[in-house]
Scaffold this active site. Structure first.
Site: not given
Ligand code: GDP
Ligand code: IMO
Ligand code: MG
Length: 424
Positions: A13, A16-17, A40-41, A224, A333, A415
Site C-alpha cells: 500500500d 504502487k498503483g 488493491g492498487h 504487496q 502531503d 497527492g
Molecule cells: P498500492 O497497493 O501500493 O497501489 O497502494 P494503495 O492504492 O493500496 O494505497 C495507497 C493509497 O494512497 C490510495 O488510496 C492512493 O490513492 C493514495 N495515494 C497514493 N499516492 C498518494 C499521495 O502522494 N498522497 C496522498 N494523499 N494519497 C496518495
Molecule cells: P498491495 O499490492 C498490504 C498482507 C495481509 C496479511 C499478509 C498475508 O495492495 O500493496 P495474504 O492475503 O497475502 O495471504 O495476506 O499480507 N497483504 C497486504 N498488505 N497491501 C497488500 O497488497 C497486501 N496483500 C497482502 O494483510 O498481513
Molecule cells: Mg494496496
C-alpha cells in the site's frame, strides 16, 4: 531491452498503483508478476478513482498492453469482474490484456482452507486478506494446482477439480472440522469459464521476450511489499509470494539481465495491514491522525491500516535486497500538518544499537526504534508539482531519506492523483 520493476519497499500500500499508472504512459507493456487479488492498487486522475486487484495498473492508457504473468495466482471470478468493470468504463480489453496460460488458479476451496486455517491458528493468525492466496501457492508447489490452461479443456478441468476437492474436503472436515464443499456445484460453475477467459490466454513469456527483443519497454508491477516477501519479509507474517525483484524474473520469464531500473516505492511514513511486528508503529493519537489524514484503510478489505513513522533501517534492508536504482516517495502531503516528524535510523536490541534489520521476528518484536526528529513544514503541500515549490523542511526530509539509503528520489508524490506529482 529494458525492464523497469516497481516494488513496494515496505508492507504494501505504498502507492504502487498511482506510480505504475503514471509512468506507464511511456511504456509498451505493464505486467503483474506475483500475488493475486490480495492486492488493491488505487489509480486516480481528475475526478476518477479506481481500484485494481489483478489487472495491471497500465490498463487506463489505451496504447499500453497489460500482462498477468505466470507468477500470479488468478481468481477467475475476480478477474472476469475486473475485466467487465474496465469494459463498462469504455476501455478496450481484448487484444490488450494477456493472461499467462501457466498462471495458477484460485478456487473456492482455497478460500475455505485459508479461512479454516486462520481460525485454527487463533491468536497466531496472519490476518490475511482472505483471497485464498496462501493455499493456492501451496497447491502450486505441491504440484496439485490448476492452471489457466486447464480452464480451456472441460474434461481435464473436471478431473483435476475432482481430485483436488476430494483431498480438500478430507482436510476441511477431518483437520479443521469445517463444512464440506459441494464438489459438483463448483465443477459446473468453473467449466463455464472456458469461453470467457479464452480470448485473453496466451504464452506471456514469449510475448514479453519477443517485445523486449523488438526494443519495447516493459514495466513489471510488484504487488504487496518487500517486507511481506515469503523469504525476505517478517515470516510467518508475510504473503506467499516474492514481491522482491527476483519474483519479476520467475513470475514473468524475463531474464535478470533485461532489468535496468528498479524503483522502490516508499510511503513517507509506514503502514501495515494484518498481524506481525512493526517496530515504529504508533498506537497513540499520532497513529490515528496519520490513519485519518492518509485515508489508511485497506483498498481490498477496508481494514484500518496500522500506522507509524518511517523506518529507514527496514528500508535500507529492502533497498539492499532489491537493488533500488531510484525511489518514488509517496504521500509526503499527508505529513503537512505535523509539528514534528520522526524517522527511525537505528534499533536498540538488548541494550546495544544496531542498524541491521533482524531476520527473525522474535528479535524484531523486541527492538526499540531510535529516532531522529525533523521539524514539520506547517503548510499544505497537496498537489505541488515542482521541487522548488516545496518548503525547505520538506526538501530536507526527502534529502535525508535519499542520503541515508544512498538512492536518489526520481518521483515525489504530493497527492493521490496522477497529476499531483513532482518528477525530479
Ligand atoms: P498500492 O497497493 O501500493 O497501489 O497502494 P494503495 O492504492 O493500496 O494505497 C495507497 C493509497 O494512497 C490510495 O488510496 C492512493 O490513492 C493514495 N495515494 C497514493 N499516492 C498518494 C499521495 O502522494 N498522497 C496522498 N494523499 N494519497 C496518495
Ligand atoms: P498491495 O499490492 C498490504 C498482507 C495481509 C496479511 C499478509 C498475508 O495492495 O500493496 P495474504 O492475503 O497475502 O495471504 O495476506 O499480507 N497483504 C497486504 N498488505 N497491501 C497488500 O497488497 C497486501 N496483500 C497482502 O494483510 O498481513
Ligand atoms: Mg494496496
Amino acid at each position: 531491452m529494458p525492464v523497469t520493476v516497481v516494488i513496494g519497499s515496505q508492507w504494501g500500500d505504498e502507492g504502487k498503483g498511482k506510480i505504475v499508472d503514471l509512468i506507464s504512459q511511456d511504456i509498451d507493456i505493464v505486467a503483474r508478476y506475483q500475488g493475486g487479488a490480495n492486492a488493491g492498487h488505487t489509480i486516480c486522475w481528475e475526478d476518477k478513482t479506481f481500484v485494481l486487484h489483478l489487472v495491471p495498473s497500465g490498463i487506463f492508457h489505451e496504447g499500453v498492453k497489460c500482462v498477468i504473468g505466470n507468477g500470479v495466482v488468478i481468481d477467475p471470478v475476480a478477474v472476469m469482474e475486473e475485466i467487465n468493470m474496465i469494459r463498462d468504463l469504455g476501455y478496450s480489453v481484448e487484444g490488450r490484456l494477456h493472461i499467462s496460460h501457466n498462471a495458477h488458479l484460485i478456487m473456492p476451496y482455497h478460500k475455505k482452507v485459508e479461512e479454516a486455517r486462520e481460525r485454527w491458528r487463533d491468536a497466531g493468525a496472519i490476518g490475511t486478506t482472505g483471497r485464498g492466496i496462501g493455499p493456492a501457492y501451496v497447491d502450486k508447489f505441491a504440484r496439485t494446482g490448476i492452471r489457466v490452461v486447464d480452464l480451456l479443456d472441460r474434461d481435464v478441468l473436471r478431473k483435476k477439480l475432482l481430485l483436488s476437492m476430494e483431498e480438500k474436503n478430507a482436510i476441511l472436515q477431518n483437520v479443521y472440522g469445517a463444512e464440506k464443499l459441494d464438489i459438483n456445484a463448483i465443477i459446473e460453475e468453473y467449466v463455464e469459464f472456458d469461453k470467457l477467459i479464452d480470448p485473453f490466454v496466451t504464452d506471456t513469456t514469449d510475448l514479453l521476450c519477443s517485445a523486449l527483443r523488438d526494443g519495447k519497454n516493459v514495466l513489471a508491477e510488484g504487488a504487496q511489499g518487500s517486507l511481506l516477501d515469503v523469504d525476505f519479509g517478517t515470516y510467518p507474517f508475510v504473503t506467499s509470494s516474492h514481491p522482491t525483484v527476483g519474483g519479476c524474473c520467475t513470475g514473468l520469464g524475463v531474464p535478470p539481465t533485461s532489468i535496468n531500473r528498479v524503483i522502490g516505492i516508499v510511503k513517507a511514513y509506514s503502514t501495515r495491514v494484518g498481524n506481525g511486528p512493526f517496530p515504529t508503529e504508533l498506537l497513540d493519537d499520532q497513529g490515528d491522525e496519520l490513519r485519518t489524514t492518509g485515508g489508511e484503510f485497506g483498498a481490498t478489505t477496508g481494514r484500518p491500516r496500522r500506522c507509524g513513522w518511517l523506518d529507514l533501517v527496514a528500508l535500507r534492508y529492502t533497498s539492499m535486497i532489491n537493488g533500488f536504482t531510484d525511489l518514488a516517495i509517496t504521500k509526503l502531503d499527508v505529513l503537512s500538518n505535523l509539528e514534528e516528524i520522526k524517522v527511525c535510523t537505528g534499533y536498540k536490541v538488548n541494550g546495544s544499537s544496531t542498524n541491521r534489520f533482524p531476520n527473525d521476528i522474535r528479535t524484531l518484536e523486541q527492538v526499540e526504534p531510535e529516532y531522529e526528529t525533523f521539524p514539520g513544514w506547517g503548510t499544505d503541500i497537496t498537489g505541488v508539482t515542482s521541487m522548488d515549490d516545496l518548503p525547505t523542511e520538506a526538501r530536507d526530509y526527502l534529502t535525508f531519506m535519499s542520503d541515508f539509503l544512498g538512492v536518489r528520489a526520481s518521483i515525489v508524490s504530493s497527492g493521490p492523483k496522477r497529476e499531483q506529482t513532482i518528477l525530479c
